[in-house]
Design an enzyme around this catalytic site. Structure first.
Site, PDB file in Angstrom:
ATOM      1  N   GLU A   4      -5.736 -11.294  -4.795  1.00 38.72           N
ATOM      2  CA  GLU A   4      -5.530 -12.302  -3.750  1.00 38.72           C
ATOM      3  C   GLU A   4      -6.628 -13.360  -3.719  1.00 38.72           C
ATOM      4  O   GLU A   4      -6.662 -14.195  -2.818  1.00 38.72           O
ATOM      5  CB  GLU A   4      -5.399 -11.603  -2.396  1.00 38.72           C
ATOM      6  N   ASP A  22       0.826  -1.202   0.000  1.00 34.04           N
ATOM      7  CA  ASP A  22       0.000   0.000   0.000  1.00 34.04           C
ATOM      8  C   ASP A  22       0.865   1.258   0.000  1.00 34.04           C
ATOM      9  O   ASP A  22       0.547   2.255  -0.652  1.00 34.04           O
ATOM     10  CB  ASP A  22      -0.871   0.044   1.260  1.00 34.04           C
ATOM     11  N   GLN A  73      -9.220  -7.391  -6.775  1.00 35.44           N
ATOM     12  CA  GLN A  73      -8.827  -5.984  -6.897  1.00 35.44           C
ATOM     13  C   GLN A  73      -8.001  -5.799  -8.157  1.00 35.44           C
ATOM     14  O   GLN A  73      -7.627  -6.767  -8.815  1.00 35.44           O
ATOM     15  CB  GLN A  73      -8.010  -5.571  -5.681  1.00 35.44           C
TER      16      GLN A  73
END
Length: 794
Positions: free
Chosen positions: A499, A357, A610
């Site tokens: 993931e 991140d 994502q």
């Protein structure tokens, strides 16, 4: 939640809660957290409730509470709790009647306030008002003020105030018993030490009390107990009388030096903290608050200068919310051993650990807006090289294999091994990210590259950057596996950004990023060999350079399919069965797919958690690979078109990236919708999304979607590119960024782009033309228009 109550100078600056619910405390506790990068204070109420989460985190004080647990930021002593009694009965908003309730965070002043009128079960009315801030002027200071006025009857009010060291992280205690003392009926002190890492902490608090505007210092009952010290004050209020209580507190630790070393002089730390608190007590809350406001104006609002004129005022507030939290999570200057956790310091989620991140979703803001802070955060990664090398050796590789989750730099990998329940087996799920999600090493190399290109900081590269890139390239070189049949190197058994796809071979994002990492190391080595032979010799990468070149040229990079230009996310994704994802795409709560499938089942269908392959285009078009035919605009469009419907955005990291890419492709309505969804991850109507803390990457993503998306700002290898495309809801946006050390203010409307450099010259490209600006340049945003001022270089 209400975001529309700000008026006058505070219009679009107020995040407010206008109704109290003891069952929905987490939202305001997290989104209204107070912080200054040194510490983060969750905004729990002064009085206590069963569903509350009281957190105070001091950056970098990681500790492992038990041998079989991973290190985490320990929940430090509670300073803000006040046990209030009215006529001898515990005060709580769960009893009696409430009116005029409001809890609000003023983003401009970084002050939390709460006020309401409360009628006790006995019919007595009182007005309460609470103020609180965590100082940006003095990083060790927490200041509180309570005002209580009797509106109807004589009332007895008493309260306990002190320091409570009994705090835990979800039941895990991190501290050894320390010392406690009380001085002069108004000052309390508690010391603690973490039980494994040995970090010492000193907490002090002092009280200033006024009754009807007059300073008073009543005798207090003094109490101590295990890990707790407090005082009790008693008052009698007549109707219209007002009690004012200031509580000023400081926190110091043995890691405050910022150099990674622990102070060994406990006595000096104690005395220094006491002296500082006495100085604060003399000034008082209001004077300290003014200094705090001045710091926010000078360091943040006067510096970043972000304005948006939108049909929806929420957009302006959301961007200020982003800047507020990015500031609250930014480590103090020169503290280069401190990172930024996935929840910053707003909750216990992810244990304070730093993920990718930081590099991909948070660091871009600092690179373009506060290069000194960006340098510190990258240096934090540099100090993690020892742990990264250790992880590589433990896994049978060379170089630096960076931890998926990083805490104190030398700790190495800190990802837990076990996570949530498997709904099919009823057992714990294995967390594979710390073992096979390896793209983070290339992500860090990308961040080094981005920082170098935007800032031109050669000193950082010579001291830190080159070594990080070379060491990660060594890792990838040792990680590649030769496929004899295909005569290519592959990367097998990995977990990519998606993931929901574990144990895949040749995840496109991982392979392309590893390729970029190897080529970058090769380029840097060639550059040094000719420009700085001495430094080149120091790194000893002569032979390695040839290896990187050979491995990169033979690394398998999945090509866009001829039929539709879609790059396979991994070797099997495009062959997996498809299901109807419409229910999950419309979900109001993330990860609802886990109600119907477990991880193994999700692994076998075409669904993406994502941004993965889409993210690849967004990153690599900023590098020297921007001209690679495999990453063409056609491929970018078709991959977005294919993967967006299959992406559930079940990670808060995802929406901002899709917003940027959608805007690049001319889908501005979709981009604006995704931008709003990104803003609502923490600010939206769902009251439990932030219970474990704010979403730091998503908050960085708000800025990213605005500046890189609608503002069209992008690093284009060596050049700054600005190709804006505002949504129809926005009339104007204005912000300041830094390019090669020069501040550049950019103002965009649907008609024109204005660029104003401050004390320097900036070269940038827009609309296919390059401009050299040493003063205001205005460029019409139409292909046929003439330049108002300034001349294109080509």
């Amino acid at each position: 939640m209400d975001y529309s109550i700000g008026t006058g100078e505070f219009k679009d600056w107020i995040v407010a809660e206008t109704a109290f619910s003891a069952e929905k405390l987490g939202k305001s506790e997290a989104v209204m957290m107070l912080g200054n990068g040194y510490m983060g204070l969750r905004s729990a109420t002064e009085e206590s409730y069963g569903q509350e989460t009281r957190n105070l985190f001091i950056n970098g004080t990681f500790n492992k509470s038990q041998e079989n647990e991973v290190t985490e930021l320990p929940n430090a002593a509670d300073i803000t709790r006040l046990d209030i009694r009215i006529d001898g009965e515990r005060f709580s908003l769960e009893f009696g009647k409430i009116s005029d309730y409001i809890k609000q965070l003023n983003l401009k002043t970084a002050q939390l306030t709460r006020s309401f009128i409360w009628e006790s079960p006995k019919g007595k009315k009182l007005r309460f008002h609470f103020n609180r801030f965590v100082s940006l002027d003095n990083l060790h200071l927490i200041a509180m003020k309570m005002e209580v006025e009797s509106l109807s009857h004589p009332v007895a009010i008493s309260f306990d105030s002190g320091i409570n060291g009994r705090m835990t992280n979800s039941g895990s205690q991190h501290f050894l018993e320390g010392e406690r003392r009380i001085l002069d009926d108004r000052l309390v002190q508690l010391t603690q030490k973490t039980n494994e890492s040995g970090v010492e902490m000193v907490f002090n608090a002092v009280h200033n009390i006024r009754l009807n505007g007059e300073n008073v210092m009543p005798a207090a009952d003094k109490d101590m107990a295990r890990r707790k010290v407090w005082m009790t004050y008693d008052f009698q209020l007549e109707p219209k009388e007002k009690l004012e209580v200031e509580k000023l507190a400081t926190v110091h630790t043995s890691r405050d030096s910022g150099d990674g070393q622990r102070s060994k002089n406990s006595a000096q730390l104690l005395q220094k903290s006491l002296d500082e608190l006495q100085h604060h007590a003399e000034k008082g809350y209001d004077a300290l608050f003014q200094k705090h406001c001045q710091a926010w104006q000078e360091k943040v609002w006067g510096n970043y200068d972000f304005e948006v004129e939108s049909d929806h005022p929420f957009d302006q507030l959301a961007l200020r919310f982003s800047l507020y939290h990015l500031t609250a999570m930014q480590p103090p200057p020169a503290h280069e051993y401190l990172g930024i956790g996935a929840k910053a310091m707003s909750g216990e989620g992810y244990k304070g650990h730093t993920f990718w991140d930081l590099e991909i979703f948070i660091l871009p803001f600092f690179i373009y807006s506060n290069p000194a802070a960006a340098k510190s955060l990258l240096t934090y990664r540099y100090h993690g090289l020892a742990g990264a090398r250790r992880k590589a050796v433990e896994n049978g590789y060379a170089g630096a294999m960076f931890p998926w989750e990083m805490a104190w730099p030398e700790d190495g990998e800190t990802t837990p091994l076990w996570g949530d329940i498997d709904i099919v087996t009823g057992e714990q799920s294995k967390i594979w990210s710390g073992i096979i999600e390896q793209h983070i090493s290339a992500d860090i190399a990308f961040a080094v590259y981005q920082y170098e290109k935007v800032t031109g900081d050669s000193g950082f590269m010579e001291r830190y950057g080159y070594e990080m890139v070379f060491e990660t390239a060594k890792f990838w070189s040792s990680r590649l596996e030769w496929n004899e049949d295909r005569e290519v190197y592959e990367i097998r058994n990995v977990l990519g950004p998606d993931e929901y796809k574990e144990h895949v071979d040749n995840n496109a994002f991982t392979n392309y990023m590893a390729y970029f990492n190897l080529k970058l190391a090769e380029r840097y080595a060639e550059q040094l060999s000719s420009e700085n032979p001495k430094l080149f010799q120091k790194f000893g990468v002569g032979d390695a350079r040839l290896d990187w070149k050979e491995k990169a040229e033979s690394l398998y990079l999945p090509n866009p399919r001829p039929i539709d230009s879609v790059i396979p996310q991994d070797d099997t994704y495009l062959q997996l069965p498809e299901i109807d994802l419409s229910t999950y795409k419309k979900q109001t709560k993330v990860r609802t797919i886990y109600r119907d499938y477990n991880a193994e089942q999700i692994n076998k269908i075409q669904v993406t958690k994502q941004a993965d392959t889409v993210l690849l285009f967004y990153l690599l078009e900023q590098t020297f690979l921007c001209g690679d035919a495999r990453l063409s605009n056609t491929a970018k469009r078709e991959n977005y078109r294919y993967y967006e419907p299959r992406t559930l955005h079940d990670s808060s990291l995802s929406l901002a990236v899709h917003a940027v890419v959608a805007n690049d492709l001319g889908q501005t309505d979709m981009a604006y919708s995704l931008f709003r969804q990104a803003c609502e991850i923490d600010l939206g109507p769902q009251m439990h999304t932030s219970d474990e803390g704010i979403h730091a990457a998503a908050i960085g993503g708000i800025w990213t979607a605005a500046v890189f998306g609608f503002g069209g700002v992008r690093l284009s290898d060596e050049l700054l590119r600005i190709n804006p495309r505002l949504p129809k809801q926005w009339r104007r946006m204005k912000f300041t960024l830094y390019w090669k050390g020069v501040a550049l203010t950019i103002e965009i409307t649907h008609q024109s782009l204005k660029a104003t450099p401050h004390s320097g010259e900036v070269v940038f490209e827009t609309g296919g033309k390059i401009y050299k600006a040493d003063k205001l340049i205005e460029v019409p945003l139409t292909s046929e228009a003439q330049i108002h001022s300034g001349q294109p270089l080509q």
